[in-house]
Design a protein around this motif. Structure first.
Motif, PDB file in Angstrom:
ATOM      1  N   UNK A 167       0.846  -1.189   0.000  1.00 40.57           N
ATOM      2  CA  UNK A 167       0.000   0.000   0.000  1.00 40.57           C
ATOM      3  C   UNK A 167       0.881   1.238   0.000  1.00 40.57           C
ATOM      4  N   UNK A 168       0.400   2.320  -0.672  1.00 38.72           N
ATOM      5  CA  UNK A 168       1.077   3.598  -0.537  1.00 38.72           C
ATOM      6  C   UNK A 168       0.570   4.292   0.731  1.00 38.72           C
ATOM      7  N   UNK A 169       1.085   5.481   1.028  1.00 38.45           N
ATOM      8  CA  UNK A 169       0.732   6.142   2.283  1.00 38.45           C
ATOM      9  C   UNK A 169      -0.679   6.717   2.269  1.00 38.45           C
ATOM     10  N   UNK A 170      -1.335   6.683   1.131  1.00 41.41           N
ATOM     11  CA  UNK A 170      -2.740   7.087   1.068  1.00 41.41           C
ATOM     12  C   UNK A 170      -3.691   5.901   1.220  1.00 41.41           C
ATOM     13  N   UNK A 171      -3.101   4.717   1.489  1.00 41.14           N
ATOM     14  CA  UNK A 171      -3.921   3.540   1.714  1.00 41.14           C
ATOM     15  C   UNK A 171      -4.327   2.807   0.455  1.00 41.14           C
ATOM     16  N   UNK A 172      -3.788   3.197  -0.711  1.00 36.72           N
ATOM     17  CA  UNK A 172      -4.151   2.543  -1.961  1.00 36.72           C
ATOM     18  C   UNK A 172      -3.260   1.340  -2.203  1.00 36.72           C
ATOM     19  N   UNK A 173      -3.859   0.222  -2.575  1.00 40.48           N
ATOM     20  CA  UNK A 173      -3.092  -0.970  -2.922  1.00 40.48           C
ATOM     21  C   UNK A 173      -2.372  -0.747  -4.246  1.00 40.48           C
ATOM     22  N   UNK A 174      -1.104  -1.119  -4.309  1.00 44.23           N
ATOM     23  CA  UNK A 174      -0.318  -0.951  -5.521  1.00 44.23           C
ATOM     24  C   UNK A 174       0.418  -2.249  -5.809  1.00 44.23           C
ATOM     25  N   UNK A 175       0.847  -2.400  -7.059  1.00 45.54           N
ATOM     26  CA  UNK A 175       1.706  -3.533  -7.383  1.00 45.54           C
ATOM     27  C   UNK A 175       3.116  -3.201  -6.936  1.00 45.54           C
ATOM     28  N   UNK A 176       3.982  -4.171  -6.942  1.00 45.05           N
ATOM     29  CA  UNK A 176       5.351  -3.920  -6.516  1.00 45.05           C
ATOM     30  C   UNK A 176       6.284  -3.556  -7.639  1.00 45.05           C
ATOM     31  N   UNK A 184       4.041  -2.772   3.534  1.00 46.02           N
ATOM     32  CA  UNK A 184       3.874  -4.138   3.054  1.00 46.02           C
ATOM     33  C   UNK A 184       3.263  -4.949   4.187  1.00 46.02           C
ATOM     34  N   UNK A 185       2.082  -5.528   3.918  1.00 49.39           N
ATOM     35  CA  UNK A 185       1.395  -6.306   4.949  1.00 49.39           C
ATOM     36  C   UNK A 185       1.646  -7.785   4.742  1.00 49.39           C
ATOM     37  N   UNK A 186       1.833  -8.465   5.871  1.00 53.57           N
ATOM     38  CA  UNK A 186       1.982  -9.914   5.848  1.00 53.57           C
ATOM     39  C   UNK A 186       0.625 -10.538   5.523  1.00 53.57           C
ATOM     40  N   UNK A 187       0.607 -11.704   4.862  1.00 53.28           N
ATOM     41  CA  UNK A 187      -0.679 -12.364   4.611  1.00 53.28           C
ATOM     42  C   UNK A 187      -1.511 -12.467   5.875  1.00 53.28           C
ATOM     43  N   UNK A 188      -2.782 -12.068   5.773  1.00 48.84           N
ATOM     44  CA  UNK A 188      -3.660 -12.066   6.936  1.00 48.84           C
ATOM     45  C   UNK A 188      -3.607 -10.758   7.693  1.00 48.84           C
ATOM     46  N   UNK A 189      -2.790  -9.772   7.213  1.00 52.74           N
ATOM     47  CA  UNK A 189      -2.684  -8.435   7.830  1.00 52.74           C
ATOM     48  C   UNK A 189      -2.233  -8.495   9.284  1.00 52.74           C
ATOM     49  N   UNK A 190      -1.482  -9.520   9.675  1.00 55.62           N
ATOM     50  CA  UNK A 190      -1.047  -9.622  11.061  1.00 55.62           C
ATOM     51  C   UNK A 190       0.261  -8.871  11.303  1.00 55.62           C
ATOM     52  N   UNK A 191       0.868  -8.456  10.243  1.00 51.64           N
ATOM     53  CA  UNK A 191       2.138  -7.757  10.389  1.00 51.64           C
ATOM     54  C   UNK A 191       2.344  -6.843   9.197  1.00 51.64           C
ATOM     55  N   UNK A 192       2.995  -5.690   9.417  1.00 48.88           N
ATOM     56  CA  UNK A 192       3.299  -4.782   8.314  1.00 48.88           C
ATOM     57  C   UNK A 192       4.693  -4.210   8.514  1.00 48.88           C
ATOM     58  N   UNK A 193       5.361  -3.949   7.416  1.00 51.28           N
ATOM     59  CA  UNK A 193       6.662  -3.289   7.464  1.00 51.28           C
ATOM     60  C   UNK A 193       6.624  -2.099   6.524  1.00 51.28           C
TER      61      UNK A 193
END
Length: 527
Positions: free
Chosen positions: A494-503, A513-522
């Motif tokens: 995601x960008x800082x505006x919350x939009x999902x983007x490709x890599x 970058x969120x871990x599968x299941x949104x349990x972790x982000x970096x």
């Protein structure tokens, strides 16, 4: 000059009279500085003018092609002494306009006077000693231009000598700032503020200036030229520059050894420092970036990472660190206070690109939020992570530091709005101590009960990940290749505006970058 690093000061110290520095023994901090001043302030005052040129014959002469010439650090000219001194001035390396006086010992002190090419002298003007981001004029010895980010103290122009003389100038500035700490520094000339490298009351070097002088002094060790000049000054003026004789002395006054007792019989070899790029505007020759050659801060001790504009209430939270900026002026709050400790001074205008501060000023205050009741305690640190205390306000136009988060007046409530972040002490901005604002006309951060001043923006510290980094656990590997982010299956970016983007083929900036299941982000930066 760099080639003499192994023979820094033992021979120079031997040239000082026996016992000359004995009174420094065991002194620390300000007492050490005062002892240095007591030694060197008492000297023979040389009349300014012809007598200065006579003294220069003992301090600033070199032989070029068999002829004695003036040793001019402000040009590459070789003017024969036999011709007099045509086209040359007596230059004050520390500008006398900074104290506005001509009839004092500082004005006449040959420790900081040099024979100078008149054009180099004029171009250098009274600009602060800095490293330059952009060079506008040079003559092979004097470089004048725009100060590098984090330096210059707000001046739009700076003076950078060539590498050969950086240590010479640094040790001269140290001598002047210690020897004459009681004259009327901070005077203005033509309405121009000259408190670029120091604060006038109390007289203290600004953090960026300390760092610069210490680094230049360590990177460019004492040369035979300086030793010979020091002996020449002593023969004429009957005092010496201790920072030439004792190069490690500066670390005990301004550096990492401040607070440790100084021993006169020590080795007096300064600690080595990491080398820095002498031209910070040049792109990396290995990995050139023609779009943006600006580096991250050179000092490896500075807090790593970038600062991102807070854009919602949810981004204000305990445990996070922030810069405080005037929302319109875009200057950051420092930890430098006025004499009465009722306000904090600003940095220069900060460079902000798309809501990101990539090169934070070295003198900016870093504020870490700690939960305190229904608000926060604002813990203040410098850019090297050294804690200085908690911000607290005891009334309108009063902001200071305390050691304790429980002190009355520490708790503040932080509220985000489109106009900026309100930092309120007391129940509201119109009661108690008021709210923290930036006053652009007075150039100060302090508390006000009215809302007529400039609101604040917070920029949250985002630690960087490097190009190929494993983030905490083996199952969640994030890699950065150029402007592409590679993530495991199921992860999202995601960008800082919350939009999902490709890599793929991402623009420069910060991404989550969120871990599968949104349990972790970096957080990941694309440069």
């Amino acid at each position: 000059m760099l080639g003499v690093a192994g023979v820094v000061s033992l021979s120079a110290f031997a040239d000082a009279p026996a016992g000359y520095y004995n009174s420094l023994e065991g002194k620390t901090g300000k007492a050490l500085s005062a002892a240095v001043k007591d030694i060197v302030r008492k000297h023979t005052v040389i009349s300014y003018g012809d007598d200065t040129w006579s003294a220069f014959r003992h301090t600033d002469v070199r032989v070029v092609n068999g002829k004695e010439c003036w040793w001019d650090m402000y040009s590459t000219n070789n003017v024969a002494i036999s011709s007099g001194h045509p086209g040359m001035n007596i230059e004050h390396s520390v500008a006398n306009s900074w104290w506005g006086g001509t009839n004092n010992d500082a004005y006449k002190d040959i420790n900081h006077l040099n024979p100078s090419d008149s054009d180099g002298n004029s171009r250098k003007s009274n600009y602060p000693l800095t490293e330059l981001g952009t060079v506008k004029w040079n003559n092979g010895a004097v470089n004048v231009g725009t100060p590098k980010s984090g330096q210059g103290g707000g001046s739009s122009n700076g003076f950078e000598p060539v590498d050969e003389y950086k240590g010479d100038f640094a040790r001269t500035y140290m001598y002047m700032f210690v020897t004459y700490d009681d004259i009327n520094w901070g005077r203005t000339k033509g309405g121009q503020n000259v408190e670029w490298m120091f604060t006038a009351s109390p007289f203290e070097l600004k953090p960026w200036a300390k760092e610069l002088l210490l680094r230049w002094s360590a990177n460019d060790p004492v040369s035979q030229k300086e030793r010979d000049r020091n002996d020449g000054v002593y023969s004429q003026q009957k005092n010496r520059n201790p920072f030439i004789d004792l190069p490690d002395l500066a670390e005990y006054i301004w550096g990492d050894k401040n607070g440790q007792p100084y021993h006169v019989d020590g080795a007096h070899v300064p600690d080595p420092v990491d080398p820095v790029d002498p031209d910070p505007t040049d792109p990396d020759p290995v990995n050139p970036d023609p779009v943006d050659p600006d580096p991250l801060p050179d000092d490896p001790d500075l807090i790593p990472g970038t600062f991102v504009l807070v854009a919602s209430q949810s981004e204000i939270r305990a445990g996070e660190s922030y810069l405080i900026l005037g929302a319109s002026s875009e200057v950051a709050m420092t930890l430098t206070q006025n004499k009465d400790q009722t306000y904090f001074e600003p940095t220069y205008a900060v460079s902000i690109t798309d809501g990101v501060i990539k090169n934070a000023p070295s003198d900016a205050a870093v504020i870490t939020l700690e939960t305190l009741g229904d608000g926060y305690a604002l813990k203040a640190s410098d850019m090297k992570g050294n804690a200085h205390g908690y911000l607290f306000s005891s009334g309108q136009k009063k902001i200071d530091l305390t050691d304790y988060s429980t002190t009355e007046g520490v708790k503040a409530k932080l509220t985000y709005s489109a106009q900026g972040v309100a930092v309120v002490y007391g129940s509201s901005s119109s009661t108690g101590s008021g709210a923290l604002y930036y006053n652009p006309s007075a150039k100060r951060f302090t508390t006000y009960t009215s809302n007529g001043q400039e609101r604040l923006n917070l920029f949250r510290l985002v630690k960087e990940t490097s190009a190929v980094d494993e983030i905490d656990d083996d199952s969640f590997l994030v890699e950065v290749w150029g402007n592409n982010i590679l993530v495991p299956e199921g992860a999202r970016i995601f960008d800082l505006n919350g939009r999902a983007v490709s890599g793929d083929n991402l623009a420069r900036g910060i991404y989550l970058v969120t871990k599968p299941g949104f349990k972790k982000a970096v957080k990941v930066m694309i440069r």
